[in-house]
Design a protein around this motif. Structure first.
Motif, PDB file in Angstrom:
ATOM      1  N   ALA A   1       6.393  38.551 -37.515  1.00 19.24           N
ATOM      2  CA  ALA A   1       5.300  38.946 -38.403  1.00 19.24           C
ATOM      3  C   ALA A   1       4.629  37.723 -39.009  1.00 19.24           C
ATOM      4  CB  ALA A   1       5.823  39.863 -39.503  1.00 19.24           C
ATOM      5  N   LEU A   2       5.431  36.735 -39.396  1.00 18.64           N
ATOM      6  CA  LEU A   2       4.876  35.513 -39.977  1.00 18.64           C
ATOM      7  C   LEU A   2       4.010  34.778 -38.962  1.00 18.64           C
ATOM      8  CD1 LEU A   2       4.671  33.448 -42.261  1.00 18.64           C
ATOM      9  CD2 LEU A   2       6.809  32.423 -41.434  1.00 18.64           C
ATOM     10  N   ALA A   3       4.474  34.711 -37.710  1.00 16.68           N
ATOM     11  CA  ALA A   3       3.717  34.017 -36.667  1.00 16.68           C
ATOM     12  C   ALA A   3       2.384  34.716 -36.398  1.00 16.68           C
ATOM     13  CB  ALA A   3       4.551  33.944 -35.385  1.00 16.68           C
ATOM     14  N   VAL A   4       2.422  36.035 -36.295  1.00 23.34           N
ATOM     15  CA  VAL A   4       1.207  36.798 -35.996  1.00 23.34           C
ATOM     16  C   VAL A   4       0.205  36.702 -37.143  1.00 23.34           C
ATOM     17  CG1 VAL A   4       0.277  39.113 -35.598  1.00 23.34           C
ATOM     18  CG2 VAL A   4       2.372  38.394 -34.440  1.00 23.34           C
ATOM     19  N   ILE A   5       0.691  36.917 -38.350  1.00 30.84           N
ATOM     20  CA  ILE A   5      -0.203  36.881 -39.516  1.00 30.84           C
ATOM     21  C   ILE A   5      -0.785  35.486 -39.717  1.00 30.84           C
ATOM     22  CG2 ILE A   5      -0.231  37.014 -42.050  1.00 30.84           C
ATOM     23  CD1 ILE A   5       1.572  39.442 -41.860  1.00 30.84           C
ATOM     24  N   SER A   6       0.047  34.460 -39.533  1.00 28.38           N
ATOM     25  CA  SER A   6      -0.445  33.086 -39.699  1.00 28.38           C
ATOM     26  C   SER A   6      -1.525  32.778 -38.673  1.00 28.38           C
ATOM     27  CB  SER A   6       0.711  32.098 -39.564  1.00 28.38           C
ATOM     28  OG  SER A   6       1.662  32.276 -40.597  1.00 28.38           O
ATOM     29  N   TYR A   7      -1.300  33.211 -37.440  1.00 24.39           N
ATOM     30  CA  TYR A   7      -2.284  32.961 -36.385  1.00 24.39           C
ATOM     31  C   TYR A   7      -3.622  33.635 -36.720  1.00 24.39           C
ATOM     32  CZ  TYR A   7      -4.622  33.277 -31.863  1.00 24.39           C
ATOM     33  OH  TYR A   7      -5.544  33.195 -30.845  1.00 24.39           O
ATOM     34  N   LEU A   8      -3.560  34.885 -37.149  1.00 27.61           N
ATOM     35  CA  LEU A   8      -4.783  35.615 -37.484  1.00 27.61           C
ATOM     36  C   LEU A   8      -5.477  34.997 -38.691  1.00 27.61           C
ATOM     37  CD1 LEU A   8      -3.563  39.302 -36.960  1.00 27.61           C
ATOM     38  CD2 LEU A   8      -4.994  37.923 -35.430  1.00 27.61           C
ATOM     39  N   LEU A   9      -4.695  34.530 -39.649  1.00 25.71           N
ATOM     40  CA  LEU A   9      -5.281  33.902 -40.834  1.00 25.71           C
ATOM     41  C   LEU A   9      -5.909  32.551 -40.494  1.00 25.71           C
ATOM     42  CD1 LEU A   9      -2.591  34.852 -43.500  1.00 25.71           C
ATOM     43  CD2 LEU A   9      -4.958  35.655 -43.408  1.00 25.71           C
ATOM     44  N   PHE A  10      -5.311  31.842 -39.544  1.00 23.25           N
ATOM     45  CA  PHE A  10      -5.926  30.582 -39.088  1.00 23.25           C
ATOM     46  C   PHE A  10      -7.311  30.859 -38.513  1.00 23.25           C
ATOM     47  CE2 PHE A  10      -2.405  28.588 -40.347  1.00 23.25           C
ATOM     48  CZ  PHE A  10      -1.430  28.146 -39.464  1.00 23.25           C
ATOM     49  N   LYS A  11      -7.415  31.948 -37.742  1.00 27.46           N
ATOM     50  CA  LYS A  11      -8.698  32.323 -37.167  1.00 27.46           C
ATOM     51  C   LYS A  11      -9.708  32.666 -38.258  1.00 27.46           C
ATOM     52  CE  LYS A  11      -7.863  32.173 -32.680  1.00 27.46           C
ATOM     53  NZ  LYS A  11      -8.633  31.281 -31.770  1.00 27.46           N
ATOM     54  N   LEU A  12      -9.241  33.395 -39.258  1.00 22.99           N
ATOM     55  CA  LEU A  12     -10.117  33.758 -40.369  1.00 22.99           C
ATOM     56  C   LEU A  12     -10.556  32.518 -41.138  1.00 22.99           C
ATOM     57  CD1 LEU A  12     -11.421  35.970 -42.136  1.00 22.99           C
ATOM     58  CD2 LEU A  12      -9.289  36.035 -43.460  1.00 22.99           C
ATOM     59  N   PHE A  13      -9.635  31.595 -41.336  1.00 25.87           N
ATOM     60  CA  PHE A  13      -9.956  30.353 -42.044  1.00 25.87           C
ATOM     61  C   PHE A  13     -11.053  29.586 -41.295  1.00 25.87           C
ATOM     62  CE2 PHE A  13      -9.275  25.772 -42.667  1.00 25.87           C
ATOM     63  CZ  PHE A  13      -9.375  25.694 -44.050  1.00 25.87           C
ATOM     64  N   LYS A  14     -10.910  29.480 -39.994  1.00 26.23           N
ATOM     65  CA  LYS A  14     -11.897  28.760 -39.187  1.00 26.23           C
ATOM     66  C   LYS A  14     -13.254  29.438 -39.247  1.00 26.23           C
ATOM     67  CE  LYS A  14     -12.638  26.920 -34.529  1.00 26.23           C
ATOM     68  NZ  LYS A  14     -12.071  26.813 -33.149  1.00 26.23           N
ATOM     69  N   LEU A  15     -13.242  30.769 -39.253  1.00 27.96           N
ATOM     70  CA  LEU A  15     -14.486  31.538 -39.303  1.00 27.96           C
ATOM     71  C   LEU A  15     -15.225  31.303 -40.627  1.00 27.96           C
ATOM     72  CD1 LEU A  15     -16.311  33.747 -38.014  1.00 27.96           C
ATOM     73  CD2 LEU A  15     -14.886  35.439 -39.202  1.00 27.96           C
ATOM     74  N   ILE A  16     -14.471  31.263 -41.726  1.00 24.96           N
ATOM     75  CA  ILE A  16     -15.093  31.123 -43.048  1.00 24.96           C
ATOM     76  C   ILE A  16     -15.503  29.678 -43.325  1.00 24.96           C
ATOM     77  CG2 ILE A  16     -14.648  31.283 -45.540  1.00 24.96           C
ATOM     78  CD1 ILE A  16     -12.907  33.707 -44.949  1.00 24.96           C
ATOM     79  N   ILE A  17     -14.650  28.746 -42.964  1.00 27.54           N
ATOM     80  CA  ILE A  17     -14.924  27.335 -43.260  1.00 27.54           C
ATOM     81  C   ILE A  17     -16.042  26.788 -42.391  1.00 27.54           C
ATOM     82  CG2 ILE A  17     -13.967  25.004 -43.255  1.00 27.54           C
ATOM     83  CD1 ILE A  17     -13.035  26.732 -45.550  1.00 27.54           C
TER      84      ILE A  17
END
Length: 611
Positions: free
Chosen positions: A142-158
């Motif tokens: 769960a940590l790996a999946v959520i972190s990966y998705l959040l990395f994508k979100l971070f890149k999208l916003i930044i």
């Protein structure tokens, strides 16, 4: 470059707000079994209520991220956006790990991560023994999946990474450093969460009578940080004898006979409690004080005056606990700081509601979030909470809140529209520093002047009550939240410092112009009142019926920051737990007498720890 950094900085702030909203959704779905019929709208509203705590913790994150740029800025003479991204992503993984752990813990314990839970890390073998083999696997996946998705979100916003630029001049470097420090410093606003007197606390998340909705609104990281901040004061232990002996002394002190005088014409009057800010006995003429309160003096002639009541402690939040829950706080901290503990307390409003009382309202003209007051009054069972936000700004003082005259007027209106029997609770505030009151000065001393203003409001209030026919079937109880030294600067350890007035009045009384001289505590209001209403109050362990013929007549009091006092008609003892000795011991006749304060404190401590 400065513009690019500022844009990315505040975009990162937005990302972290979304980060916490996503984890709130994960928490909500994963622990939905605790919802217990919580309305769906309230669950949605937690995303709004939780914004302040989310923004506060996000502020801390952004300060660290911003200031971490400074060393590299001076070494490389450019803003390192790669480092900016790395630090954010490290936080994503670490904080996601914690929040997922919190989700799992809540599923077992039904509460968020706190100091108690962190303490279990000292025994990891016990923790692992409590888990199934697949729990760590699910956690890691769960940590790996959520972190990966959040990395994508971070890149999208930044947005896209900035191209490498030439090194800045030293002048440009210092200017850029100033910009970094400035935007980081701006985070003090969301961190503090308020421009008023009271900084943010966990209580801002408590908006509902449904426990699960409140827990969804809480930011677990902020909650743990706050809990750990208070950890040192909660480490203090109070053990002076075997628990069996302490309990025996306590039980003897609080043993009731069940025989007591009735003061009421009816066992179901309307009940209105008015908690008076800083109203010490030394400002009441009938209690040996100065003549500052002519309206109260007049009221006493048609009332029952309890002349030997003492405050439970020396602060408003502690007095609120004593009055509404009949509960005694410890010297080092008040239980109101820990909503998880206060949730297990018995409450006067809840008992009244169970017995058919209607329209339970709590009114305070100040910031309801102050000292976790919000969570406490919600847990107490109040159906309606009226605070500063419901009054126009022209009715407020310069700093603290709404002037008493307006809250008293609102109280009359609320009584007029309520279904009988009802329960109302008003906490005044005009006699709180800075003593800002909207009337022509009557006394040179600011404290006396503010007290006189509230007394004037009380007089006007009871005039309106009688004119509107709200007097006859009602019981009004006036009691102070705590005492103060006043102009004479009476010291905390003075024998009479903690003395406060408690006045019962109203048409529901069967007796008038009566003085009860038995010693009692602010905590005793709950059981004394409930007994008059023929409502069982045995669960109020630290509250006694002052009128009971068999119970010991005494008052226990906290002398901040580490002392306790115990007073009855013939003795007084003040014990300082920090230096482990009696500061004052007057009228003690036996060794058992000298143990009363210690035993009472030890029982309180054990009860605090068990909640």
């Amino acid at each position: 470059m400065n513009k690019s950094f500022v844009i990315k900085f505040f975009r990162a702030f937005l990302f972290w707000m979304l980060f916490f909203a996503i984890h709130r959704l994960v928490f909500m779905v994963a622990n939905i079994q605790y919802s217990n019929n919580t309305p769906f709208f309230q669950l949605l509203w937690t995303f709004v209520i939780g914004l302040r705590l989310d923004a506060s913790f996000t502020g801390y994150i952004m300060v660290i991220i911003g200031l971490s740029q400074l060393p590299l800025l001076f070494l490389q003479r450019r803003v390192n956006f790669c480092w900016f991204s790395i630090v954010n992503k490290v936080f994503v993984v670490l904080l996601s790990a914690f929040l997922l752990g919190d989700v799992g813990l809540y599923s077992f314990w039904g509460k968020h991560m706190d100091v108690e839970a962190i303490g279990f890390l000292q025994t990891p073998d016990i923790v692992m023994a409590s888990l199934q083999w697949y729990h760590p696997v699910v956690f890691i996946v769960a940590l790996a999946v959520i972190s990966y998705l959040l990395f994508k979100l971070f890149k999208l916003i930044i947005g896209k990474r900035n191209k490498t630029v030439d090194a800045l001049t030293w002048k440009q470097t210092f200017v850029t450093a100033g910009v970094v420090v400035l935007v980081s410093a701006a985070m003090i606003a969301p961190i503090r969460g308020s421009v008023g007197v009271a900084p943010i606390n966990t209580g801002v998340a408590y908006f509902s009578t449904h426990r699960y909705a409140n827990h969804c609104a809480i930011n677990p990281l902020w909650n743990l940080s706050y809990d750990m901040k208070k950890m040192d004061v909660t480490k203090k232990r109070y053990k002076y004898m075997d628990d069996e002996k302490a309990n025996a002394i306590f039980d003897e002190l609080t043993q009731h006979s069940g025989n007591y005088q009735s003061l009421l014409k009816t066992d179901k009057p309307n009940v209105v409690v008015i908690l008076l800010e800083s109203y010490a006995s030394h400002i009441i003429e009938d209690l040996g004080g100065v003549n500052v309160t002519p309206n109260i003096n007049q009221l006493i002639s048609e009332s029952v005056l309890f002349s030997n009541v003492r405050a439970a402690a020396n602060r408003s939040d502690k007095g609120l606990v004593a009055t509404l829950a009949g509960y005694q706080v410890l010297p080092s901290y008040s239980i109101i700081r820990f909503p998880e503990k206060t949730g297990s307390l018995p409450f006067l409003p809840k008992k009244l509601k169970e017995k058919g009382y209607n329209d339970l309202m709590y009114m305070y003209g100040g910031d309801i979030k102050f000292k976790n007051m919000n969570s406490f009054v919600k847990q107490a069972g109040f159906e309606k909470v009226v605070s500063i936000d419901e009054f126009e700004s022209d009715k407020q003082g310069e700093k603290w809140g709404v002037h008493d005259e307006y809250t008293f007027r609102r109280l009359v209106k609320e009584m007029e529209i309520s279904k009988e029997p009802y329960f109302k609770f008003l906490f005044t505030l005009s006699s709180h520093e800075p003593f800002d009151v909207p009337m022509e000065r009557m006394f040179e001393n600011d404290y006396y002047n503010s007290v006189a203003y509230t007394d004037k409001c009380i007089g006007e209030f009871f005039t309106s009550v009688k004119e509107q026919n709200l007097w006859d079937n009602s019981l009004f109880i006036l009691i102070a939240d705590h005492a103060v030294g006043g102009p004479k600067r009476i010291p905390l350890d003075d024998t009479n410092y903690a003395n406060i007035p408690m006045i019962w009045t109203g048409g529901a009384l069967s007796v008038k112009d009566t003085v009860i001289t038995d010693f009692g505590s602010q905590t005793d209001l709950a059981r004394t009142l409930l007994s008059q209403l023929n409502i069982d109050a045995k669960e109020f362990k630290f509250s006694k019926n002052i009128l009971d013929q068999g119970v010991e007549k005494f008052a226990f009091n906290i002398i901040a920051p580490s002392g306790v006092s115990f007073k009855d008609s013939s003795s007084y003892q003040y014990y300082n737990s920090k230096v482990n000795r009696f500061i004052k011991a007057e009228g003690l006749e036996s060794q058992t007498d000298s143990l009363k304060a210690k035993a009472y404190l030890q029982v309180i401590y054990n009860d605090h720890q068990s909640r």
